[in-house]
Write an enzyme that holds these catalytic residues in place. Structure first.
Site, mmCIF file in Angstrom:
data_model
loop_
_atom_site.group_PDB
_atom_site.id
_atom_site.type_symbol
_atom_site.label_atom_id
_atom_site.label_comp_id
_atom_site.label_asym_id
_atom_site.label_seq_id
_atom_site.Cartn_x
_atom_site.Cartn_y
_atom_site.Cartn_z
ATOM 1 N N GLU A 167 -5.800 -8.182 -1.121
ATOM 2 C CA GLU A 167 -6.485 -7.974 0.160
ATOM 3 C C GLU A 167 -7.926 -7.607 -0.133
ATOM 4 O OE1 GLU A 167 -4.912 -5.275 3.110
ATOM 5 O OE2 GLU A 167 -2.852 -5.810 2.613
ATOM 6 N N GLU A 178 0.820 -1.223 0.000
ATOM 7 C CA GLU A 178 0.000 0.000 0.000
ATOM 8 C C GLU A 178 0.849 1.267 0.000
ATOM 9 O OE1 GLU A 178 -2.811 -0.401 3.262
ATOM 10 O OE2 GLU A 178 -4.191 -1.460 1.953
HETATM 11 C C1 BGP Z 1 -4.642 -2.724 4.794
HETATM 12 C C2 BGP Z 1 -3.327 -3.243 5.263
HETATM 13 C C3 BGP Z 1 -3.373 -4.448 6.098
HETATM 14 C C4 BGP Z 1 -4.646 -4.673 6.855
HETATM 15 C C5 BGP Z 1 -5.902 -4.198 6.172
HETATM 16 C C6 BGP Z 1 -7.140 -4.148 7.026
HETATM 17 O O1 BGP Z 1 -4.615 -1.344 4.808
HETATM 18 O O2 BGP Z 1 -2.432 -3.518 4.199
HETATM 19 O O3 BGP Z 1 -2.202 -4.477 6.827
HETATM 20 O O4 BGP Z 1 -4.575 -4.558 8.173
HETATM 21 O O5 BGP Z 1 -5.742 -2.974 5.566
HETATM 22 O O6 BGP Z 1 -7.129 -3.011 7.810
HETATM 23 P P1 BGP Z 1 -7.431 -3.006 9.341
HETATM 24 O O7 BGP Z 1 -6.521 -4.013 9.930
HETATM 25 O O8 BGP Z 1 -7.149 -1.653 9.790
HETATM 26 O O9 BGP Z 1 -8.856 -3.386 9.481
#
Ligand code: BGP
Length: 479
Positions: A377, A176
């Site tokens: 993701e 990201e």
């Molecule tokens: C993205 C990241 C992850 C992950 C995901 C979910 O931004 O790459 O590391 O955590 O989001 O976000 P969160 O954990 O804040 O719910």
């Protein structure tokens, strides 16, 4: 017959700092994530310059994958994973980021993990840097603002490429990376928080530092890609973007223009450099907005050109709306903000659920770049409950994933070359934005709770068997 390719990479995604634990074991040094306390939806997590006593740092134990990897990978294999997205924790290999020689015990750990994956025919998909910048580099160089980090990153890449050249084919240079365009990206991503202690909402907004950091990261990524192409032609090198689809809040041309500007800065700026090997023409207007031009040294432009990625990967959770009206009602979610979309419902954390936005995004991205895409993701962060009979009935998660896969199918039918799908947090892990355990994404429940307690036992949720069937039918049976 399935619309997905025969070799479609179904799997799941994780990040070292959010699930490995063992934060100071076998020579590992602290990363930025290790300096972050826990928080919740309403209480922001904090960054501290030293480890404070009697304070919970969720990455320190996390779900202890470090000591559970065999059982966890066996569960992934049981679901039929073709690939497993994970990151290498930079500070396991170079504890401060500045050592000349890598830490053998750290290298050995990932050998073990990769061997275990390969035993089951699971292809590792490795993020080189996923919010795991060595904290020592923050203290010394203000993170990626320091040009020196390009060489340190290259040392790290060279060490892991050579060591794992026969085990890993798919690499992502930065997780990201485009969160560096947003104020909060200063913490986990660009690491431009030298001397900062405070909560995530208090991080100083210093866009000049972040823009310089991003330039250095672009050069580092391009150099790593070129080095890989020259020395390991079997590698597939990808970028990774937090794709935050946004729509104009109304058809007022002012809203359309505001959205276009937002889309450029948030979503396209970084990937245009990664994929096309050059800054886009509108980069200058972004720099002008912040009254800053990043320092671009001799050779940088050539380096960018020589290090174009082979595929584009991205995270997709939600969408938002952009308005030219400063009074428009704000939405929540990710780190993006924006306005509320009256047509969408949101998760318990305020992230607006929009499967069609994934379809739209896949088309937009593929139209622009025409290189293979991977959704690395996607998922629903939700509160899960263990029923009296010990089961976890996460139908809401199944619904979310089903709808997103249906939209992926439509995009593939329209011609998008989609090569894989790895839902986020395939096993429950620590939330990146809030530091919570309560925000769960997994097919596998982990008995670990927000006060730091829990047996760490694993149990399958209802979605486990559902996803197993999805993979077995190559995405055909989504019921
Ligand atoms: C993205 C990241 C992850 C992950 C995901 C979910 O931004 O790459 O590391 O955590 O989001 O976000 P969160 O954990 O804040 O719910």
């Amino acid at each position: 017959m399935s619309v997905f390719r025969d070799d479609f990479l179904w799997g799941g995604a994780t990040a070292a700092n959010q699930f490995e634990g063992a934060w100071d074991v076998d020579g590992k040094g602290p990363s930025v994530s290790d300096m972050c306390t826990n928080g919740s939806h309403k209480v922001p997590k904090r960054v501290t310059q030293t480890i404070e006593p009697n304070t919970l740092y969720p990455s320190h134990e996390a779900i202890d994958f470090y000591h559970h990897y065999k059982g966890d990978i066996a569960l992934f294999a049981e679901m039929g994973f073709k690939t497993f997205r994970m990151s290498i924790n930079w500070t396991r290999i170079f504890p401060t980021g500045m050592e000349d020689e890598p830490n053998e015990k750290g290298l050995q750990f990932y050998d073990n993990v990769f061997d275990e994956c390969l035993r089951y025919g699971i292809e590792p998909l490795v993020t080189i840097s996923h919010y795991e910048l060595p904290y020592a580099l923050v203290e010394k160089y203000n993170g990626w603002e320091g040009r020196e980090l390009i060489d340190y990153y290259m040392n790290y890449c060279k060490a892991i490429f050579e060591r794992y050249k026969d085990k890993v084919k798919y690499w992502l240079t930065f997780n990201e990376i485009n969160t560096g365009t947003m104020p909060m990206g200063a913490v986990l991503n660009t690491g431009t928080i030298k001397g900062f202690t405070g909560s995530l909402t208090e991080v100083p907004d210093r866009p000049k530092e972040r823009l310089q950091a991003l330039h250095n990261m672009f050069v580092a990524s391009a150099k790593a890609v070129k080095y890989a192409h020259d020395n390991y032609p079997q590698f597939m090198m990808g970028c990774m973007i937090c794709f935050a689809q946004s729509y104009a809040l109304t058809c007022n041309p002012d809203d359309e223009l505001a959205n276009q500007e937002h889309m450029r800065e948030m979503n396209w700026y970084c990937s245009d450099v990664h994929v096309r090997g050059a800054y886009p023409s509108y980069a200058k207007s972004i720099w002008k907005k912040y009254d800053f031009e990043p320092e671009i040294r001799d050779g940088d432009i050539e380096a960018l050109k020589e290090g174009k990625v082979d595929f584009y990967s991205f995270s997709y959770y939600m969408s938002n709306c952009i308005s030219s009206d400063p009074e428009a009602e704000a939405g929540e979610g990710n780190i993006i903000g924006g306005s509320k979309n009256p047509y969408l419902k949101a998760s318990d954390w305020g992230w607006q659920i929009d499967p069609k936005g994934l379809h739209f995004a896949l088309n937009e991205i593929y139209d622009r770049y025409q290189i293979p895409l991977m959704v690395v993701e996607n998922g629903l962060g939700a509160y899960d409950k263990i029923e009296e009979d010990g089961t976890i009935q996460d139908d809401y998660r199944i619904d979310y994933l089903r709808q997103h896969i249906e939209e992926m199918k439509k995009a593939v039918e329209e011609g998008v070359d989609l090569i894989g799908y790895t839902p986020w947090g395939c096993i429950d892990l620590v939330s990146a934005s809030t530091g919570e355990m309560a925000k769960r994404y997994g097919f596998i429940f982990v008995e670990k709770y927000d006060d730091g307690t829990g047996s760490l036992a694993r149990r399958k949720k209802k979605s486990f068997d559902w996803y197993k069937k999805v993979i077995a039918t190559n995405g055909e049976d989504l019921d």
